[in-house]
Design a protein around this motif. Structure first.
Motif, PDB file in Angstrom:
ATOM      1  N   ASP A 109      36.319  38.042  42.858  1.00  0.00           N
ATOM      2  CA  ASP A 109      35.240  37.290  43.492  1.00  0.00           C
ATOM      3  C   ASP A 109      33.920  38.048  43.432  1.00  0.00           C
ATOM      4  O   ASP A 109      32.864  37.459  43.192  1.00  0.00           O
ATOM      5  CB  ASP A 109      35.594  36.993  44.954  1.00  0.00           C
ATOM      6  CG  ASP A 109      34.499  36.218  45.651  1.00  0.00           C
ATOM      7  OD1 ASP A 109      34.365  35.017  45.363  1.00  0.00           O
ATOM      8  OD2 ASP A 109      33.759  36.812  46.453  1.00  0.00           O
ATOM      9  N   VAL A 110      33.959  39.359  43.650  1.00  0.00           N
ATOM     10  CA  VAL A 110      32.739  40.163  43.589  1.00  0.00           C
ATOM     11  C   VAL A 110      32.189  40.181  42.169  1.00  0.00           C
ATOM     12  O   VAL A 110      30.970  40.119  41.954  1.00  0.00           O
ATOM     13  CB  VAL A 110      32.998  41.593  44.100  1.00  0.00           C
ATOM     14  CG1 VAL A 110      31.847  42.525  43.735  1.00  0.00           C
ATOM     15  CG2 VAL A 110      33.195  41.578  45.610  1.00  0.00           C
ATOM     16  N   VAL A 111      33.061  40.249  41.171  1.00  0.00           N
ATOM     17  CA  VAL A 111      32.619  40.234  39.771  1.00  0.00           C
ATOM     18  C   VAL A 111      31.838  38.956  39.480  1.00  0.00           C
ATOM     19  O   VAL A 111      30.732  38.983  38.921  1.00  0.00           O
ATOM     20  CB  VAL A 111      33.830  40.337  38.818  1.00  0.00           C
ATOM     21  CG1 VAL A 111      33.384  40.114  37.375  1.00  0.00           C
ATOM     22  CG2 VAL A 111      34.498  41.698  38.943  1.00  0.00           C
ATOM     23  N   VAL A 112      32.411  37.817  39.897  1.00  0.00           N
ATOM     24  CA  VAL A 112      31.756  36.527  39.640  1.00  0.00           C
ATOM     25  C   VAL A 112      30.464  36.401  40.435  1.00  0.00           C
ATOM     26  O   VAL A 112      29.407  36.054  39.896  1.00  0.00           O
ATOM     27  CB  VAL A 112      32.714  35.367  39.987  1.00  0.00           C
ATOM     28  CG1 VAL A 112      31.994  34.025  39.876  1.00  0.00           C
ATOM     29  CG2 VAL A 112      33.927  35.381  39.071  1.00  0.00           C
ATOM     30  N   GLY A 113      30.526  36.693  41.726  1.00  0.00           N
ATOM     31  CA  GLY A 113      29.352  36.550  42.577  1.00  0.00           C
ATOM     32  C   GLY A 113      28.202  37.452  42.169  1.00  0.00           C
ATOM     33  O   GLY A 113      27.036  37.037  42.138  1.00  0.00           O
TER      34      GLY A 113
END
Length: 347
Positions: free
Chosen positions: A115-119
């Motif tokens: 999720d952090v990668v995408v966000g």
């Protein structure tokens, strides 16, 4: 199917479990509640709770290589979403190769979550939406073994032992109950409200970590203590008072602690102290979540004394420079420094 109107049209009154309810199920299971008691507390059918616990229960491995079963709300949510998914557009797998290589690097080398990668990529315009996939799709690719990243490479869940609420009688400490804590603390809009706890490596006499987390910015302070005593905690707080000097009272307005005797003297440090209910870790959920991040680096059962203060600072820096979805993918350190500057140099 329940009839809500007196005609031939039927409406489904059942609602799927929310992520909040799944979190409550996990917390109540840790407290030793039965499935029927949990169903009563949540106002749900016993069968619903039973199916959810089966859905979210996974096999975990102990350090002695024995196994045990434990329910995780994240697993239940993931299985639910997978079961609810329908056929959609054709896979973008081959069209987003550059992004997937980036994701593999950030997850495996920097220990970021999908999720952090995408966000973070979206916020910083590293890729267009057509050049990447959503968090859900990235998780699906991992589940389908389409990447070099495996589920075991993702964040490990903290394993906790259930505690018996009747094991010992609660000893009232000098301080106010969390029920008296102002609403301004609850809504996280005001800076300066903290949660505190200690992290142990082993049950033997050893060093411990004192962790203090600010509720609005999620800034996480980690201090190495000689032991789990009120004197050691007092010494650490005194050092914080020196570090923040004249702004200490504005930076540390309140502290919420559990009922451990190591926090018996917090009220002596010019800060309002509130104590959570016994065996209610979710009342200090922000701090508990961040202590889970520490377990990425210091597994449960390892001696804290094996780590130097420099290594502890590195862990603290990682926590505070890790982009968060709930902070719009800003880092705790960015928001904390902004608040600190506003106090030091008010407009």
């Amino acid at each position: 199917m329940a009839h809500t109107k007196d005609n031939t049209t039927t409406q489904r009154t059942f609602k799927h479990l929310s992520s909040y309810e799944r979190g409550k199920i996990a917390a109540l299971l840790q407290e030793g509640y039965s499935q029927r008691k949990i169903a009563e507390k949540l106002g749900r059918n016993h069968s619903t709770i039973n199916r959810e616990i089966k859905r979210g229960t996974t096999t975990q491995l102990n350090y002695d290589l024995s196994t045990y079963e434990q329910y995780f709300p994240e697993t239940g949510q993931a299985v639910f979403e997978k079961n609810r998914s329908h056929c959609g557009n054709k896979s973008k797998l081959l069209k987003v190769e550059s992004f997937l290589q980036h994701a593999e690097k950030m997850i495996l080398k920097n220990d970021w979550s999908p999720d952090v990668v995408v966000g973070h990529a979206l916020k910083n315009n590293e890729f267009t939406k057509d050049e990447m996939v959503s968090t859900k799709t990235l998780y699906n690719y991992i589940d389908q073994n389409l990447l070099d990243v495996k589920n075991i490479d993702l964040q490990l869940k903290v394993r906790r032992k259930q505690r018996d609420p009747n094991k010992r009688k609660h000893k009232r400490l000098q301080g106010k109950s969390i029920e008296e804590r102002p609403e301004t603390v609850d809504d996280r809009k005001e800076f300066g409200h903290w949660e505190i706890d200690t992290v142990r490596g082993t049950r033997t006499k050893d060093n411990v970590l004192l962790t203090i987390t600010e509720r609005s910015t999620r800034q996480h302070l980690i201090r190495l203590l000689e032991d789990k005593s009120s004197a050691a905690v007092d010494q650490a707080i005194k050092k914080l008072k020196v570090q923040f000097s004249n702004v200490f009272k504005k930076v540390f307005k309140t502290i919420t602690a559990d009922n451990g005797t190591e926090f018996a003297n917090l009220y002596n440090h010019d800060v309002d102290v509130y104590y959570a209910h016994p065996y209610s870790a979710w009342e200090r959920g922000t701090n508990e979540r961040h202590n889970g991040l520490i377990r990425r680096f210091i597994p449960k059962g390892e001696q804290i004394s094996n780590y130097t203060e420099k290594q502890i600072r590195r862990i603290q820096n990682w926590c505070n420079n890790y982009p968060r979805k709930l902070l719009d993918y800003s880092t705790p350190n960015e928001l904390f420094q902004k608040e600190l500057q506003a106090i030091i140099n008010p407009v």
